[in-house]
Design a protein around this motif. Structure first.
Motif, PDB file in Angstrom:
ATOM      1  N   LEU A 199       0.842  -1.294  -0.029  1.00 14.75           N
ATOM      2  CA  LEU A 199      -0.025  -0.095   0.012  1.00 14.75           C
ATOM      3  C   LEU A 199       0.801   1.115  -0.060  1.00 14.75           C
ATOM      4  CD1 LEU A 199      -2.954  -0.772   2.190  1.00 14.75           C
ATOM      5  CD2 LEU A 199      -3.038  -0.341  -0.174  1.00 14.75           C
ATOM      6  N   PRO A 200       1.867   1.457   0.870  1.00 19.00           N
ATOM      7  CA  PRO A 200       2.571   2.772   0.834  1.00 19.00           C
ATOM      8  C   PRO A 200       3.191   2.869  -0.410  1.00 19.00           C
ATOM      9  CG  PRO A 200       3.228   1.408   2.785  1.00 19.00           C
ATOM     10  CD  PRO A 200       2.316   0.440   1.646  1.00 19.00           C
ATOM     11  N   ARG A 201       3.842   2.016  -1.164  1.00 18.24           N
ATOM     12  CA  ARG A 201       4.334   1.979  -2.472  1.00 18.24           C
ATOM     13  C   ARG A 201       3.259   2.567  -3.804  1.00 18.24           C
ATOM     14  NH1 ARG A 201       7.412  -1.705  -0.317  1.00 18.24           N
ATOM     15  NH2 ARG A 201       5.947  -3.684  -0.853  1.00 18.24           N
ATOM     16  N   ALA A 202       2.162   1.799  -3.292  1.00 21.07           N
ATOM     17  CA  ALA A 202       1.029   1.991  -4.312  1.00 21.07           C
ATOM     18  C   ALA A 202       0.532   3.600  -4.298  1.00 21.07           C
ATOM     19  CB  ALA A 202      -0.055   1.065  -4.217  1.00 21.07           C
ATOM     20  N   ILE A 221      -7.514  -5.210   9.385  1.00 24.21           N
ATOM     21  CA  ILE A 221      -7.408  -5.293  10.656  1.00 24.21           C
ATOM     22  C   ILE A 221      -8.239  -6.516  11.249  1.00 24.21           C
ATOM     23  CG2 ILE A 221      -7.678  -4.277  12.825  1.00 24.21           C
ATOM     24  CD1 ILE A 221      -7.276  -1.687  11.705  1.00 24.21           C
ATOM     25  N   LYS A 222      -9.360  -6.828  10.727  1.00 20.59           N
ATOM     26  CA  LYS A 222     -10.123  -7.969  11.441  1.00 20.59           C
ATOM     27  C   LYS A 222      -9.311  -9.152  11.143  1.00 20.59           C
ATOM     28  CE  LYS A 222     -13.731  -7.493   8.850  1.00 20.59           C
ATOM     29  NZ  LYS A 222     -13.316  -6.658   7.594  1.00 20.59           N
ATOM     30  N   HIS A 223      -8.282  -9.531  10.143  1.00 22.78           N
ATOM     31  CA  HIS A 223      -7.685 -10.681   9.652  1.00 22.78           C
ATOM     32  C   HIS A 223      -6.263 -10.713  10.445  1.00 22.78           C
ATOM     33  CE1 HIS A 223     -10.693 -11.653   6.850  1.00 22.78           C
ATOM     34  NE2 HIS A 223     -10.762 -10.489   6.417  1.00 22.78           N
ATOM     35  N   ALA A 224      -5.876  -9.866  11.362  1.00 21.73           N
ATOM     36  CA  ALA A 224      -5.025  -9.783  12.228  1.00 21.73           C
ATOM     37  C   ALA A 224      -3.363  -9.946  11.507  1.00 21.73           C
ATOM     38  CB  ALA A 224      -5.075 -10.865  13.312  1.00 21.73           C
ATOM     39  N   ILE A 225      -3.680  -9.365  10.300  1.00 24.24           N
ATOM     40  CA  ILE A 225      -2.342  -9.284   9.359  1.00 24.24           C
ATOM     41  C   ILE A 225      -1.531  -8.012   9.555  1.00 24.24           C
ATOM     42  CG2 ILE A 225      -3.225 -10.741   7.889  1.00 24.24           C
ATOM     43  CD1 ILE A 225      -3.535  -8.571   5.945  1.00 24.24           C
ATOM     44  N   GLU A 226      -0.246  -7.954   9.410  1.00 26.94           N
ATOM     45  CA  GLU A 226       0.709  -6.919   9.820  1.00 26.94           C
ATOM     46  C   GLU A 226       0.389  -5.975   8.819  1.00 26.94           C
ATOM     47  OE1 GLU A 226       5.497  -5.804  10.410  1.00 26.94           O
ATOM     48  OE2 GLU A 226       4.780  -8.129   9.949  1.00 26.94           O
ATOM     49  N   LEU A 227       0.366  -4.582   9.212  1.00 26.51           N
ATOM     50  CA  LEU A 227       0.006  -3.543   8.498  1.00 26.51           C
ATOM     51  C   LEU A 227       1.254  -2.727   8.266  1.00 26.51           C
ATOM     52  CD1 LEU A 227      -3.357  -2.304   9.774  1.00 26.51           C
ATOM     53  CD2 LEU A 227      -2.983  -3.874   7.856  1.00 26.51           C
ATOM     54  N   PRO A 228       1.412  -1.749   7.195  1.00 32.44           N
ATOM     55  CA  PRO A 228       2.480  -0.931   7.106  1.00 32.44           C
ATOM     56  C   PRO A 228       2.285   0.290   7.764  1.00 32.44           C
ATOM     57  CG  PRO A 228       1.431  -1.102   4.917  1.00 32.44           C
ATOM     58  CD  PRO A 228       0.688  -2.237   5.933  1.00 32.44           C
ATOM     59  N   ALA A 229       3.067   1.124   7.746  1.00 34.71           N
ATOM     60  CA  ALA A 229       3.015   2.699   8.210  1.00 34.71           C
ATOM     61  C   ALA A 229       2.262   3.273   7.099  1.00 34.71           C
ATOM     62  CB  ALA A 229       4.355   3.327   8.640  1.00 34.71           C
TER      63      ALA A 229
END
Length: 260
Positions: A199-202, A221-229
């Motif tokens: 997402l940040p690059r996109a 978030i509901k899937h508990a996966i790591e998010l980028p800044a």
């Protein structure tokens, strides 16, 4: 227009555990927002209707027309961004509506969407971000430097993320009691991982609008996966605990950073 949907044993078990009084129905047409004439057809399956409304003072001055109509005393259900399965407490008992757009999707994924709606109803969260931000909608609109449509999208996404912080605790416990639904929850998260990581690059490349990126990140978030800044700051207990205040502060900091 509406017809009671038969539920699998898996879903019956989730309903009995979390919201035994909820009814699940199929809708014969796709919709973003059901106008009053169609929404009132739910009265044929419900014991009573209890239309919700929100104070006009909660709405930003440039709120989209559809949002103003939703906030009024008109009996409407659903808004853009709600997805393929919608729930409402504007009926007695509460109702989950499955749209025909789910046709062709894997059965277990559709069951997860219905189970998710059952869990959200049981959490007692507001039905819409208007009930989450309340009169702080104005502060959020000032923080989000986008047009009314983009502001709406970010507000809806932030609310979705806050709900996801709570619902995922329930989903994570399903591996023992509801393994098939847990697998569907986990699989949906796996499918999002690469898109979310990029997402940040996109956004930097201009391939993705910031509002779209926020929507995808908050849905993850509901899937508990790591998010980028900068979205990782939303995947915190602080957001779960402080809700609207935290979301507005995040928006202020994030849009200030984007402006720089």
């Amino acid at each position: 227009m509406f017809e009671t949907r038969p539920l699998s044993n898996r879903l019956e078990a989730v309903r009995a555990e979390h919201a035994p009084d909820v009814q699940v129905v199929d809708c014969s047409r796709d919709f973003e927002t059901l106008p009053p004439a169609q929404a009132e057809d739910l009265g044929l399956l419900a014991d009573a209707l209890d239309p919700a409304s929100y104070p006009a003072e909660w709405l930003p001055d440039d709120a989209p027309t559809l949002l103003s109509r939703y906030a009024s005393s008109d009996f409407t259900i659903g808004m853009p961004g709600d997805g393929s399965v919608v729930w409402t407490r504007q009926t007695e008992p509460p109702t989950i509506i499955v749209k025909p757009r789910v046709e062709g999707s894997p059965e277990l994924f559709v069951e997860f969407l219905i189970a998710e709606a059952i869990v959200e109803l049981a959490l007692g969260v507001p039905e819409h971000f208007l009930g989450f931000f309340e009169d702080d909608n104005h502060a959020l609109a000032r923080a989000v430097e986008l047009d009314p449509g983009g502001t709406y999208q970010v507000a809806a996404a932030l609310f979705d993320g806050w709900v996801g912080l709570q619902s995922r605790d329930v989903f994570a416990d399903w591996h023992g009691d509801h393994p098939e639904l847990a697998a569907a929850w986990q699989d949906a998260g796996t499918r999002l991982e690469d898109r979310v990581a990029d997402l940040p690059r996109a956004v930097a490349r201009g391939d993705t609008e910031f509002a779209d990126a926020t929507e995808l990140a908050c849905a993850a978030i509901k899937h508990a996966i790591e998010l980028p800044a900068p979205f990782a700051a939303l995947d915190t207990e602080a957001y779960r605990d402080h809700g609207p205040d935290y979301a507005i502060r995040w928006a202020e900091k994030t849009f200030d950073s984007l402006a720089e």
